[in-house]
Design a protein around this motif. Structure first.
Motif, PDB file in Angstrom:
ATOM      1  N   UNK B  10     -24.914 -13.171  19.312  1.00 39.21           N
ATOM      2  CA  UNK B  10     -23.689 -13.125  19.993  1.00 39.21           C
ATOM      3  C   UNK B  10     -23.876 -14.549  20.772  1.00 39.21           C
ATOM      4  N   UNK B  11     -22.671 -15.178  21.065  1.00 33.93           N
ATOM      5  CA  UNK B  11     -22.839 -16.745  21.593  1.00 33.93           C
ATOM      6  C   UNK B  11     -21.774 -16.644  22.746  1.00 33.93           C
ATOM      7  N   UNK B  12     -22.142 -17.510  23.755  1.00 34.34           N
ATOM      8  CA  UNK B  12     -21.376 -17.894  24.754  1.00 34.34           C
ATOM      9  C   UNK B  12     -21.471 -19.175  25.440  1.00 34.34           C
ATOM     10  N   UNK B  13     -21.009 -19.483  26.632  1.00 34.29           N
ATOM     11  CA  UNK B  13     -21.041 -21.066  27.366  1.00 34.29           C
ATOM     12  C   UNK B  13     -21.612 -20.935  28.550  1.00 34.29           C
ATOM     13  N   UNK B  14     -22.052 -21.761  28.930  1.00 37.87           N
ATOM     14  CA  UNK B  14     -22.508 -22.430  30.350  1.00 37.87           C
ATOM     15  C   UNK B  14     -22.018 -23.901  30.441  1.00 37.87           C
ATOM     16  N   UNK B  15     -21.193 -24.169  30.629  1.00 31.54           N
ATOM     17  CA  UNK B  15     -20.596 -25.594  30.853  1.00 31.54           C
ATOM     18  C   UNK B  15     -20.427 -26.000  29.538  1.00 31.54           C
ATOM     19  N   UNK B  19     -24.927 -20.960  24.155  1.00 32.85           N
ATOM     20  CA  UNK B  19     -25.971 -20.015  23.973  1.00 32.85           C
ATOM     21  C   UNK B  19     -25.776 -19.265  22.707  1.00 32.85           C
ATOM     22  N   UNK B  21     -27.542 -16.049  20.897  1.00 33.96           N
ATOM     23  CA  UNK B  21     -28.620 -14.839  20.800  1.00 33.96           C
ATOM     24  C   UNK B  21     -28.757 -14.460  19.362  1.00 33.96           C
ATOM     25  N   UNK B  68     -30.181 -22.594  23.173  1.00 32.27           N
ATOM     26  CA  UNK B  68     -29.309 -23.231  23.808  1.00 32.27           C
ATOM     27  C   UNK B  68     -29.015 -24.632  23.265  1.00 32.27           C
ATOM     28  N   UNK B  84     -12.286 -23.074  20.338  1.00 35.50           N
ATOM     29  CA  UNK B  84     -13.141 -22.313  20.686  1.00 35.50           C
ATOM     30  C   UNK B  84     -14.109 -22.871  21.859  1.00 35.50           C
ATOM     31  N   UNK B  88     -17.342 -19.035  21.472  1.00 36.53           N
ATOM     32  CA  UNK B  88     -17.538 -17.541  21.207  1.00 36.53           C
ATOM     33  C   UNK B  88     -17.886 -17.651  19.660  1.00 36.53           C
ATOM     34  N   UNK B  89     -17.603 -18.433  18.845  1.00 37.08           N
ATOM     35  CA  UNK B  89     -17.784 -18.201  17.255  1.00 37.08           C
ATOM     36  C   UNK B  89     -19.119 -18.777  16.774  1.00 37.08           C
ATOM     37  N   UNK B  90     -19.739 -19.700  17.514  1.00 31.03           N
ATOM     38  CA  UNK B  90     -20.787 -20.220  17.127  1.00 31.03           C
ATOM     39  C   UNK B  90     -21.907 -19.302  16.479  1.00 31.03           C
ATOM     40  N   UNK B  91     -22.259 -18.139  17.027  1.00 33.23           N
ATOM     41  CA  UNK B  91     -23.089 -17.424  16.528  1.00 33.23           C
ATOM     42  C   UNK B  91     -22.729 -16.634  15.204  1.00 33.23           C
TER      43      UNK B  91
END
Lengths: 444, 101
Positions: B10-15, B19, B21, B68, B84, B88-91
């Protein structure tokens, strides 16, 4: 044991979710997370236009809809719906639900204090770039400190049916009921870390009950009626993640693991205003259908600094698209991009960035994308960003003409030229927590 | 074999940081993740998409790694021009990585 549900993962999440959480089974607390990083700037603009606005406008009508049930059953609502105007939000809630007692948490809003803080030597440097806040002083649109769960728990202690905070952390919405119900203290780091991690698991709503889940996703039952998450919390810091019986979705340790890792940084150091949680201490156990038990959580003391969320006017951007069909769809799309760039150059327009991606080819995954030979169609998506609104506006005129004066089969221009959007950027910073004093008000 | 055979993500963002997982389906495959899915290989997998460093953290208790990817979202948040913009789609993209069993 107390049951804490999350019925909103962001402002714009499914409107039915909190209503169903109330209607479809037992809960004690309903947590609703409305604020993303740039949401504060949106509500700040609304407040500047109308002093009675500046909060999550979906929230008061929702409370009106569920007021009778939450009052009869003693369900407490905890939400960061207050934005930059929690008192106005509370008044609107009272107007729509006059029988409910409403308390607000104040003290996070620093918008009127930025000048004073800078003058007294708080640089509030950008945590990512190291630049001092003074460099964008005139362009600041909002500034809020992230406050933790203790002020929210203090608001619950007033006996309020609805607690409205501004920029409190997402995790505080779940931790605060535990502090309130179990009497947890500021030095009980492991317990606070456990409540924080419970909050992290449910703060994105259905993302821990089967939404956006890769694990055998086609087999996840009844996504149309997906159940939003419930934490059954114990006074010893252990908890079970579950959902109402009969709802769709899936709660399993694999699903919970995905959400634990979502937007995670250093797993040993998940920093909140209340504690530092250690994600490497978490133990998960599947203890029944749609039931995951969480235990073993360790944590450390709260940090001396609070994070501050600042938004500021950056400039402008626009993104336009055109579609090209087989044959040679990608070649045509690439030719279109080259033509647009040459015409922008000829006009002498300058941008901070021009970025092109090809839908159906590599827009999401870039160099890591699956290779597709001669696809049926490709959408070229060109974006520009810059400080000069006129240049960005001129760019928006350069796509549609290609349908007649560029490569063949150009289409998909039905909406005309794309809109120019203002870019509000995010500036994360740190501030001594001694500068932040919160207080609770009951709104009559 | 592909990473997708033993792990989900699962992937998401911080700035401007993404990230990802990466979670082993079975606990016994976690050492394979640790050995095969290195920060260097993740950086190479995404090529020009990731302009900054890739940092890896280990969560043996969850059979998972956390990556990260810095400077990976074209400025991040509202600045990004990407579809994107939140990563969201990096994972999913990482699931194609070839690894040794």
């Amino acid at each position: 044991m107390i049951r804490i549900a999350n019925g909103q993962g962001f402002w714009g999440d499914w409107l039915e979710a909190p209503v169903r959480l109330v209607e479809q089974g037992p809960i004690d607390y309903l947590a609703l997370d409305y604020l993303a990083e740039v949401t504060m700037s949106i509500v700040q603009k609304q407040k500047l236009a109308d002093p009675a606005l500046g909060y999550a406008r979906d929230f008061p009508p929702l409370i009106g809809r569920i007021a009778k049930q939450i009052r009869e059953r003693g369900i407490k609502v905890v939400a960061n719906a207050g934005g930059v105007n929690p008192v106005a939000c509370a008044k609107e809630v009272r107007r729509l639900a006059p029988d409910l007692k409403v308390a607000v948490v104040l003290g996070d809003d620093l918008y009127d204090r930025v000048g004073d803080l800078l003058e007294r030597g708080h640089a509030m440097k950008n945590m990512d770039t190291g630049e001092p806040l003074a460099s964008i002083r005139e362009r600041i649109l909002s500034a809020n400190a992230y406050i933790g769960a203790f002020p929210v728990a203090e608001a619950l202690a007033t006996g309020a049916d609805v607690v409205i905070a501004g920029r409190c952390t997402d995790t505080a919405l779940a931790l605060a009921p535990m502090i309130h119900a179990f009497g947890w203290r500021e030095d009980q780091h492991d317990l606070l870390a456990a409540g924080t991690i419970a909050g992290h698991i449910i703060e994105c709503g259905a993302q821990c009950t089967g939404g956006n889940c890769q694990v055998d996703w086609p087999s996840i039952p009844d996504m149309a009626n997906i159940g939003y998450p419930i934490v059954e919390a114990e006074p010893d810091g252990t908890f079970v993640v579950t959902k109402h019986a009969g709802t769709g979705g899936r709660v399993h340790s694999d699903v919970v693991k995905e959400q634990l890792l979502y937007e995670l940084g250093d797993p040993k150091s998940y920093i909140t205003p209340d504690c530092v949680a250690d994600f490497t201490s978490i133990r998960l156990e599947d203890v029944g259908p749609d039931r995951v038990r969480v235990s073993g959580i360790r944590g450390g003391g709260r940090p001396p600094m609070l994070k501050v969320s600042i938004s500021y006017a950056w400039g402008y951007k626009a993104i336009g698209t055109l579609v090209y069909s087989w044959p040679q769809a990608l070649e045509k799309a690439r030719a279109a991009d080259a033509i647009v760039r040459e015409r922008l150059r000829a006009l002498g327009l300058r941008f901070d960035e021009i970025y092109t991606e090809y839908f159906g080819v590599n827009a999401c995954h870039g160099p890591a994308a699956v290779t597709v030979a001669d696809p049926a169609e490709v959408q070229v998506r060109i974006g520009v960003r810059g400080a000069d609104r006129k240049a960005v506006d001129r760019f928006t005129r350069e796509l549609v003409p290609l349908v007649l004066n560029g490569p063949p089969t150009g289409t998909g221009f039905g909406d005309g030229r794309p809109p120019v959007r203002e870019v509000v950027a995010y500036w994360p910073a740190l501030l001594d927590r001694s500068e932040i004093t919160t207080h609770v008000e009951v709104v009559e | 074999m592909k990473l997708s055979e033993i792990a989900h993500t699962r992937s998401g963002d911080k700035g401007d940081t993404v990230n990802i997982g990466v979670i082993a389906y079975r606990a016994e495959d976690y050492p394979v993740l640790v050995r095969e899915v290195t920060a260097e290989r993740v950086k190479a997998h995404f090529g020009e998409l990731v302009k900054g460093n890739v940092v890896r953290y280990e969560l043996p208790n969850l059979g998972a790694l956390n990556f990260l990817l810095e400077e990976a979202l074209g400025g991040g948040g509202t600045l990004s021009l990407r579809v994107d913009a939140q990563g969201k789609t990096f994972g999913a993209a990482l699931l194609r990585m070839e690894i040794e069993a």
